[in-house]
Structure formats: C-alpha cells, structure tokens
Design a protein around this motif. Structure first.
Motif, PDB file in Angstrom:
ATOM      1  N   SER A  35       0.816  -1.209   0.000  1.00 26.65           N
ATOM      2  CA  SER A  35       0.000   0.000   0.000  1.00 26.65           C
ATOM      3  C   SER A  35       0.850   1.260   0.000  1.00 26.65           C
ATOM      4  O   SER A  35       0.356   2.348  -0.273  1.00 26.65           O
ATOM      5  CB  SER A  35      -0.919   0.012   1.234  1.00 26.65           C
ATOM      6  OG  SER A  35      -0.143   0.114   2.417  1.00 26.65           O
ATOM      7  N   ASN A  36       2.151   1.125   0.298  1.00 26.55           N
ATOM      8  CA  ASN A  36       3.057   2.264   0.278  1.00 26.55           C
ATOM      9  C   ASN A  36       3.885   2.217  -0.993  1.00 26.55           C
ATOM     10  O   ASN A  36       4.786   1.396  -1.123  1.00 26.55           O
ATOM     11  CB  ASN A  36       3.987   2.233   1.497  1.00 26.55           C
ATOM     12  CG  ASN A  36       3.206   2.292   2.783  1.00 26.55           C
ATOM     13  OD1 ASN A  36       2.249   3.046   2.884  1.00 26.55           O
ATOM     14  ND2 ASN A  36       3.597   1.493   3.763  1.00 26.55           N
ATOM     15  N   PRO A  37       3.604   3.073  -1.977  1.00 22.17           N
ATOM     16  CA  PRO A  37       4.339   3.000  -3.232  1.00 22.17           C
ATOM     17  C   PRO A  37       5.811   3.250  -3.020  1.00 22.17           C
ATOM     18  O   PRO A  37       6.215   4.110  -2.249  1.00 22.17           O
ATOM     19  CB  PRO A  37       3.690   4.100  -4.084  1.00 22.17           C
ATOM     20  CG  PRO A  37       2.975   4.990  -3.136  1.00 22.17           C
ATOM     21  CD  PRO A  37       2.596   4.150  -1.963  1.00 22.17           C
ATOM     22  N   ALA A  38       6.645   2.465  -3.686  1.00 23.52           N
ATOM     23  CA  ALA A  38       8.093   2.612  -3.578  1.00 23.52           C
ATOM     24  C   ALA A  38       8.645   3.002  -4.941  1.00 23.52           C
ATOM     25  O   ALA A  38       7.933   3.044  -5.942  1.00 23.52           O
ATOM     26  CB  ALA A  38       8.708   1.297  -3.106  1.00 23.52           C
ATOM     27  N   ARG A  39       9.912   3.270  -4.971  1.00 24.07           N
ATOM     28  CA  ARG A  39      10.582   3.622  -6.217  1.00 24.07           C
ATOM     29  C   ARG A  39      10.334   2.521  -7.237  1.00 24.07           C
ATOM     30  O   ARG A  39      10.598   1.352  -6.992  1.00 24.07           O
ATOM     31  CB  ARG A  39      12.078   3.799  -5.934  1.00 24.07           C
ATOM     32  CG  ARG A  39      12.871   4.310  -7.104  1.00 24.07           C
ATOM     33  CD  ARG A  39      14.241   4.755  -6.625  1.00 24.07           C
ATOM     34  NE  ARG A  39      14.963   3.672  -5.973  1.00 24.07           N
ATOM     35  CZ  ARG A  39      15.705   2.788  -6.623  1.00 24.07           C
ATOM     36  NH1 ARG A  39      15.805   2.844  -7.928  1.00 24.07           N
ATOM     37  NH2 ARG A  39      16.339   1.833  -5.969  1.00 24.07           N
ATOM     38  N   ALA A  40       9.841   2.878  -8.415  1.00 18.90           N
ATOM     39  CA  ALA A  40       9.330   1.889  -9.367  1.00 18.90           C
ATOM     40  C   ALA A  40      10.416   1.048 -10.014  1.00 18.90           C
ATOM     41  O   ALA A  40      10.163  -0.064 -10.446  1.00 18.90           O
ATOM     42  CB  ALA A  40       8.514   2.596 -10.443  1.00 18.90           C
ATOM     43  N   ASP A  44      13.621  -3.403 -11.646  1.00 11.14           N
ATOM     44  CA  ASP A  44      14.354  -3.397 -12.916  1.00 11.14           C
ATOM     45  C   ASP A  44      15.854  -3.435 -12.668  1.00 11.14           C
ATOM     46  O   ASP A  44      16.605  -4.072 -13.416  1.00 11.14           O
ATOM     47  CB  ASP A  44      13.991  -2.158 -13.736  1.00 11.14           C
ATOM     48  CG  ASP A  44      12.529  -2.150 -14.166  1.00 11.14           C
ATOM     49  OD1 ASP A  44      11.953  -3.246 -14.298  1.00 11.14           O
ATOM     50  OD2 ASP A  44      11.974  -1.054 -14.356  1.00 11.14           O
ATOM     51  N   ASP A  45      16.301  -2.746 -11.613  1.00 12.50           N
ATOM     52  CA  ASP A  45      17.731  -2.742 -11.280  1.00 12.50           C
ATOM     53  C   ASP A  45      18.210  -4.146 -10.918  1.00 12.50           C
ATOM     54  O   ASP A  45      19.326  -4.544 -11.270  1.00 12.50           O
ATOM     55  CB  ASP A  45      18.005  -1.798 -10.104  1.00 12.50           C
ATOM     56  CG  ASP A  45      17.799  -0.332 -10.474  1.00 12.50           C
ATOM     57  OD1 ASP A  45      17.778  -0.033 -11.691  1.00 12.50           O
ATOM     58  OD2 ASP A  45      17.652   0.489  -9.552  1.00 12.50           O
ATOM     59  N   ILE A  46      17.361  -4.893 -10.218  1.00  9.61           N
ATOM     60  CA  ILE A  46      17.735  -6.243  -9.797  1.00  9.61           C
ATOM     61  C   ILE A  46      17.598  -7.226 -10.950  1.00  9.61           C
ATOM     62  O   ILE A  46      18.435  -8.106 -11.140  1.00  9.61           O
ATOM     63  CB  ILE A  46      16.866  -6.693  -8.595  1.00  9.61           C
ATOM     64  CG1 ILE A  46      17.154  -5.805  -7.382  1.00  9.61           C
ATOM     65  CG2 ILE A  46      17.139  -8.164  -8.246  1.00  9.61           C
ATOM     66  CD1 ILE A  46      16.219  -6.055  -6.199  1.00  9.61           C
ATOM     67  N   GLY A  47      16.533  -7.092 -11.721  1.00  6.66           N
ATOM     68  CA  GLY A  47      16.279  -8.023 -12.818  1.00  6.66           C
ATOM     69  C   GLY A  47      15.609  -9.284 -12.311  1.00  6.66           C
ATOM     70  O   GLY A  47      14.391  -9.368 -12.249  1.00  6.66           O
ATOM     71  N   ALA A  76       6.174 -12.180  -2.611  1.00  9.07           N
ATOM     72  CA  ALA A  76       6.682 -11.265  -1.581  1.00  9.07           C
ATOM     73  C   ALA A  76       7.376 -10.053  -2.193  1.00  9.07           C
ATOM     74  O   ALA A  76       7.234  -8.927  -1.714  1.00  9.07           O
ATOM     75  CB  ALA A  76       7.651 -12.004  -0.668  1.00  9.07           C
ATOM     76  N   LEU A  77       8.117 -10.279  -3.271  1.00  5.69           N
ATOM     77  CA  LEU A  77       8.885  -9.202  -3.892  1.00  5.69           C
ATOM     78  C   LEU A  77       8.195  -8.594  -5.107  1.00  5.69           C
ATOM     79  O   LEU A  77       8.582  -7.518  -5.572  1.00  5.69           O
ATOM     80  CB  LEU A  77      10.262  -9.726  -4.302  1.00  5.69           C
ATOM     81  CG  LEU A  77      11.203 -10.066  -3.146  1.00  5.69           C
ATOM     82  CD1 LEU A  77      12.416 -10.838  -3.640  1.00  5.69           C
ATOM     83  CD2 LEU A  77      11.647  -8.799  -2.419  1.00  5.69           C
ATOM     84  N   GLY A  78       7.208  -9.307  -5.640  1.00  7.84           N
ATOM     85  CA  GLY A  78       6.530  -8.803  -6.820  1.00  7.84           C
ATOM     86  C   GLY A  78       7.409  -8.801  -8.051  1.00  7.84           C
ATOM     87  O   GLY A  78       7.309  -7.909  -8.904  1.00  7.84           O
ATOM     88  N   MET A  79       8.284  -9.797  -8.147  1.00  4.72           N
ATOM     89  CA  MET A  79       9.210  -9.862  -9.278  1.00  4.72           C
ATOM     90  C   MET A  79       9.660 -11.306  -9.472  1.00  4.72           C
ATOM     91  O   MET A  79       9.371 -12.183  -8.646  1.00  4.72           O
ATOM     92  CB  MET A  79      10.432  -8.983  -9.014  1.00  4.72           C
ATOM     93  CG  MET A  79      11.268  -9.434  -7.813  1.00  4.72           C
ATOM     94  SD  MET A  79      12.675  -8.350  -7.484  1.00  4.72           S
ATOM     95  CE  MET A  79      13.621  -8.555  -8.990  1.00  4.72           C
ATOM     96  N   LYS A  80      10.386 -11.548 -10.558  1.00  2.58           N
ATOM     97  CA  LYS A  80      10.870 -12.884 -10.842  1.00  2.58           C
ATOM     98  C   LYS A  80      11.907 -13.305  -9.805  1.00  2.58           C
ATOM     99  O   LYS A  80      12.832 -12.544  -9.484  1.00  2.58           O
ATOM    100  CB  LYS A  80      11.498 -12.945 -12.241  1.00  2.58           C
ATOM    101  CG  LYS A  80      11.978 -14.338 -12.627  1.00  2.58           C
ATOM    102  CD  LYS A  80      12.561 -14.353 -14.034  1.00  2.58           C
ATOM    103  CE  LYS A  80      13.047 -15.757 -14.389  1.00  2.58           C
ATOM    104  NZ  LYS A  80      13.648 -15.801 -15.748  1.00  2.58           N
ATOM    105  N   ALA A 267      13.616  -3.908  -1.188  1.00  6.40           N
ATOM    106  CA  ALA A 267      13.654  -5.370  -1.230  1.00  6.40           C
ATOM    107  C   ALA A 267      13.920  -5.931   0.160  1.00  6.40           C
ATOM    108  O   ALA A 267      13.291  -6.914   0.578  1.00  6.40           O
ATOM    109  CB  ALA A 267      14.720  -5.839  -2.219  1.00  6.40           C
ATOM    110  N   LYS A 268      14.827  -5.320   0.894  1.00  6.51           N
ATOM    111  CA  LYS A 268      15.122  -5.765   2.258  1.00  6.51           C
ATOM    112  C   LYS A 268      13.874  -5.637   3.134  1.00  6.51           C
ATOM    113  O   LYS A 268      13.570  -6.531   3.934  1.00  6.51           O
ATOM    114  CB  LYS A 268      16.255  -4.936   2.858  1.00  6.51           C
ATOM    115  CG  LYS A 268      17.605  -5.088   2.187  1.00  6.51           C
ATOM    116  CD  LYS A 268      18.637  -4.178   2.848  1.00  6.51           C
ATOM    117  CE  LYS A 268      19.967  -4.198   2.135  1.00  6.51           C
ATOM    118  NZ  LYS A 268      20.949  -3.274   2.741  1.00  6.51           N
TER     119      LYS A 268
END
Length: 320
Positions: A35-40, A44-47, A76-80, A267-268
């Motif tokens: 619910s707290n938007p973070a840097r978008a 992409d930086d992590i991949g 949990a991370l919303g990414m691959k 991410a942490k």
C-alpha cells in the motif's frame, strides 16, 4: 472411477488447496507493505532476484517444496525469483560474495565466514525456537562447587565433548579465547570424551570435577528456558542444587537469512515483512524453509553474530 484414481485425485486436491492457502497467506502478509508506493525501478535494477540455499544432504542437489518457495518469494517481492541450490555452504558463500545470489540461508558460522570473506552481507532475520530460544551459550558446569572459577580449572579434571561438538568444544574454546583466556585443546586438565553424553557421564560419576556444555539462550530481558546440558544432567540424576555455572559464553545465535548489503532497501523491507510474518500466516511455507526451529523468524543484526565471527577466527588460527 477406480479407487486408486479417486485417491490420487483427492491427494492432488489437498496439495493444491495447501498451495492456494499458502499463496493467499503470502498476499495477505504483503498487503500492507504494497500500500506504500516505492521507487518503481528497483525491480528493474535487480532483474531476477536470486535466493541461495544449501541442498539437503543426500537429496541429490534438490530442496523439498522449491516450487512453492519460489512462488512465495515471487509474491513477496513482486518480481521474478530464482532459487540457486548450492552443494554446500562454501559454494553458497562464494556465490553471494561474487553477487551471483542476492539472498542466502546460512548457518551461524557460514554467515560469519561470508562476512569475513567480503564484508558485503548483512543478516535480516533468524529463526527462534517455540520456547523463545534464539541460540545457545556454552557453559562451564561444576559439581558441588569443586571448581570455583576459571582460574581454578588447571587444578581439576574438566571434561569436554569431542572437537566437532559446537556447544561443548568449539564454542567454549573460542569464547574463552575472545575473553583473553587461552586454553589449548590439548591442555593437560582437559579430558576429551568420546561424545557429549560421555562427558556428562564423567561429571555424574565423579570422574570429572567440571565439564563444558551448553544451554539455550534467549533475547535480553526474556525469562530463561530449560534445556541443554543442565537439563540432561538433571535427568541423569544430578540435582539442580549440586550444579553451578562457573562461566557462560557469548551468544551463538541461530543462523540467519542474509542479503547482500547493496540490495535495494525496499527489497530488504519486503523480505523482512514477509519472513517475520511467515510462521503465523503461511506455516506450510515456513516449515519448508525452516525445519529445525519452529518459533518463527525475528529480526537479526550483525552484532548477533559476534560470537560466530570469533569462532571462525579461532578455527582459522587468528583468534588463538
């Protein structure tokens, strides 16, 4: 429908229900954090987020429930997310030091070794026992006050577990060395028993005046919990009043889940929220990730592994 087909269908349904329940629980855990938007662009930086874990001994390089774990971390991370299964801790340490994994599940000494290797890792969380224990401490126990203090050890018989015993040999020797008390493994007053149980028998039978053992450790301010060598000696017939603790080591905390220090703070944060709520919200996933300590995960920091670092230095010869 054949009976066997009905049984298989029911079993598949149970597994699917558990997976859906775990997936829903993970989504619930993360609802507040999303619910707290973070840097978008941090994803992409992590991949691809790579999590490292050591294969179970004899499991042929596999980890049970890897698909379910991958799904939980992905949500949990919303990414691959990809899990990297290492053959041992040495391989896992090299992978994280070389930035081939972002996150690793370590033993206490493996984490300390990784920290010494590159100073590029930090602990996020560590498991807790159901009784609240967060690790162990080594203790020097005497019977009927025969060894009043550390300085008196040399004049008495002191039983010690074999060198491969963490709580009964390595931890006390490293802990004493860290306090400036040098005790050689082959010191004449030490008697190395064939096992931790044999060392306990020596104290019970009067063949030793003291022994090194271990006790469960709790967080500061929490009540002590029973267990370890003291409890085993009481079961063997020694009264609690007859036993005295001459010395206690620093805390050896249970091994952490650690990330590279340069991992994005968002991410942490998401990992910490996910892991500290995992036991209550998705116990099936927790049991796959942590089979030895059933009390959930608690936040951990670098200072919690000072004793593990002292043990690594002792083994390498730098702390002797």
């Amino acid at each position: 429908m054949p009976v066997r087909a009905r049984i298989d269908e029911k079993t598949d349904g149970i597994h699917m229900a558990r997976a859906l329940k775990a997936s829903a629980a993970v989504m619930t855990i993360l609802g507040a954090s999303w619910s707290n938007p973070a840097r978008a662009d941090w994803r992409d930086d992590i991949g691809t987020f790579r999590a490292g874990i050591v294969a179970d001994p004899g499991a042929g390089g596999t980890v049970p429930g890897l698909a379910l774990l991958t799904d939980a971390y992905t949500k949990a991370l919303g990414m691959k997310v990809e899990f990297v299964v290492a053959r041992d801790y040495a391989a896992l340490i090299e992978a994280q030091a070389d930035a081939r994994v972002d996150y690793a599940v370590y033993s206490a000494m493996a984490y300390a070794t990784a920290s010494e290797r590159c100073d590029c890792v930090e602990p996020l969380v560590a498991p807790v026992d159901s009784d609240g224990a967060i690790g162990i401490r080594s203790v020097l126990l005497t019977r009927d006050g025969k060894v009043p203090d550390l300085a008196a050890m040399e004049g008495h018989r002191v039983a010690m577990a074999p060198p491969d015993s963490v709580g009964g040999s390595l931890l006390p020797l490293a802990g004493l060395a860290a306090e400036g008390v040098k005790v050689a493994e082959n010191a004449s007053f030490l008697t190395h028993a064939s096992s931790a149980a044999a060392a306990e028998t020596m104290l019970v039978d009067g063949e030793a005046d003291a022994m090194f053992g271990w006790v469960p450790a709790v967080a500061d301010g929490q009540p002590a919990v029973p267990g370890g060598t003291v409890a085993r000696l009481e079961v063997a017939g020694l009264s609690k009043a007859a036993l005295q603790v001459v010395w206690t080591s620093g805390l050896l905390r249970y091994g952490p889940h650690a990330v590279r220090s340069d991992l994005d703070p968002e991410a942490k944060r998401r990992l910490t929220v996910f892991l500290t709520n995992l036991k209550s919200m998705a116990p099936d996933v927790y049991d796959l990730l942590e089979s030895k300590h059933s009390g959930g995960f608690a936040v951990a920091g670098p200072k919690d592994y000072a004793m593990a670092a002292a043990m690594v230095r002792f083994v390498s010869g730098n702390g002797r």
